[in-house]
Scaffold this active site. Structure first.
Site, PDB file in Angstrom:
ATOM      1  N   ASP A  69      34.953  51.628  43.747  1.00 44.37           N
ATOM      2  CA  ASP A  69      35.533  50.374  43.260  1.00 44.37           C
ATOM      3  C   ASP A  69      34.438  49.315  43.172  1.00 44.37           C
ATOM      4  O   ASP A  69      33.673  49.133  44.118  1.00 44.37           O
ATOM      5  CB  ASP A  69      36.636  49.895  44.211  1.00 44.37           C
ATOM      6  CG  ASP A  69      37.471  48.815  43.573  1.00 44.37           C
ATOM      7  OD1 ASP A  69      38.152  49.112  42.571  1.00 44.37           O
ATOM      8  OD2 ASP A  69      37.438  47.671  44.056  1.00 44.37           O
TER       9      ASP A  69
HETATM   10  C1  LIG Z   1      29.367  44.415  36.511  1.00 44.63           C
HETATM   11  C2  LIG Z   1      29.663  45.632  35.679  1.00 44.63           C
HETATM   12  C3  LIG Z   1      30.840  46.347  35.824  1.00 44.63           C
HETATM   13  N1  LIG Z   1      31.096  47.444  35.049  1.00 44.63           N
HETATM   14  C4  LIG Z   1      32.345  48.225  35.181  1.00 44.63           C
HETATM   15  C5  LIG Z   1      32.260  49.418  36.127  1.00 44.63           C
HETATM   16  C6  LIG Z   1      33.717  49.732  36.388  1.00 44.63           C
HETATM   17  O1  LIG Z   1      34.163  50.659  35.382  1.00 44.63           O
HETATM   18  C7  LIG Z   1      34.420  48.381  36.188  1.00 44.63           C
HETATM   19  C8  LIG Z   1      34.994  47.898  37.496  1.00 44.63           C
HETATM   20  O2  LIG Z   1      36.290  48.394  37.645  1.00 44.63           O
HETATM   21  P1  LIG Z   1      36.784  49.406  38.774  1.00 44.63           P
HETATM   22  O3  LIG Z   1      38.177  48.960  39.143  1.00 44.63           O
HETATM   23  O4  LIG Z   1      35.777  49.546  39.870  1.00 44.63           O
HETATM   24  O5  LIG Z   1      36.837  50.811  38.033  1.00 44.63           O
HETATM   25  P2  LIG Z   1      37.702  51.266  36.793  1.00 44.63           P
HETATM   26  O6  LIG Z   1      39.037  50.574  36.780  1.00 44.63           O
HETATM   27  O7  LIG Z   1      36.852  51.118  35.547  1.00 44.63           O
HETATM   28  O8  LIG Z   1      37.899  52.817  37.054  1.00 44.63           O
HETATM   29  P3  LIG Z   1      38.723  53.531  38.277  1.00 44.63           P
HETATM   30  O9  LIG Z   1      39.516  52.480  39.022  1.00 44.63           O
HETATM   31  O10 LIG Z   1      39.584  54.545  37.619  1.00 44.63           O
HETATM   32  O11 LIG Z   1      37.656  54.143  39.138  1.00 44.63           O
HETATM   33  O12 LIG Z   1      33.423  47.474  35.703  1.00 44.63           O
HETATM   34  C9  LIG Z   1      30.170  47.879  34.109  1.00 44.63           C
HETATM   35  O13 LIG Z   1      30.397  48.865  33.405  1.00 44.63           O
HETATM   36  N2  LIG Z   1      28.981  47.194  33.987  1.00 44.63           N
HETATM   37  C10 LIG Z   1      28.676  46.089  34.712  1.00 44.63           C
HETATM   38  O14 LIG Z   1      27.569  45.506  34.533  1.00 44.63           O
END
Ligand SMILES: Cc1cn([C@H]2C[C@H](O)[C@@H](COP(=O)(O)OP(=O)(O)OP(=O)(O)O)O2)c(=O)[nH]c1=O
EC number: 3.6.1.9
Length: 188
Positions: A69
């Protein structure tokens, strides 16, 4: 050897594991993320990661499970994934010219053993002009990302420097995940 099951819908996490050659199978998780009742933000991301891993669907008894997360934290406030373009605009306006933290909680489960940890990276953002925020929102990139930006995409333009792990910002600190996987398998 035990197969690794990634309990995440995030395309970035599977890409990162693939990039470093960690074979895995993507599965869903039935976990619903509550956002209250945690002592602090580190405990919150760790609990969310553990919840996602524990509720993974279709993992055999000898399978390895990974849940994660990621949140963006500015002035103690959590910036999650924006629900609308207006929310994305507000997040980018707040991040402009400031330093924030990206915290990822990770949980690895194997045959009743659980390892839960977190990783934190400091990100220094440039000052964004209103037209830059608007064209970034129009690109659609902010919408499924914590803090409304992606460092691995066009968001790279707004990042002056980082302190800590790059892959942690993208959603999974693979260098740390690899070390813990090796420890759990008794390989290192
Ligand atoms: C800060 C940042 C975040 N992110 C993304 C990563 C995660 O996919 C998202 C954070 O949300 P999360 O809730 O951690 O993950 P998710 O909902 O995408 O997937 P799941 O719960 O099924 O594991 O933000 C980037 O891709 N690049 C960045 O620079």
């Amino acid at each position: 050897m035990a197969e690794l099951y990634l309990a995440s819908r995030s395309p970035r996490r599977t890409e990162l594991l693939t990039q470093v050659g960690i074979d895995h199978i993507v599965v869903s998780s039935t976990y619903e993320e509550p956002n209250e009742g945690y002592e602090n933000l580190t405990e919150m991301v760790k609990a969310q990661a553990l919840g996602k891993a524990r509720c993974a669907v279709g993992v055999p008894g000898d399978g390895f499970v990974l849940g994660a997360d990621t949140i963006v934290v500015l002035d103690g406030d959590v910036l999650g994934k924006p629900h609308s373009e207006d929310e994305a605009r507000l997040m980018l306006q707040r991040l402009s010219g400031r330093v924030h933290s990206v915290i990822t909680g990770v949980a690895l489960l194997l045959k009743g053993k659980e390892r839960v940890f977190h990783n934190e990276t400091k990100v220094y953002f440039k000052s964004l002009a209103p037209f830059e925020i608007e064209s970034y929102i129009a690109s659609g990139e902010p919408m499924d990302k914590a803090g409304a930006y992606g460092i691995q995409g066009k968001g790279a333009l707004w990042v002056e420097k980082i302190e800590g792990s790059y892959t942690n910002v993208v959603g999974l600190p693979v260098e740390q995940v690899y070390d813990v996987l090796c420890e759990m398998l008794g390989a290192k």
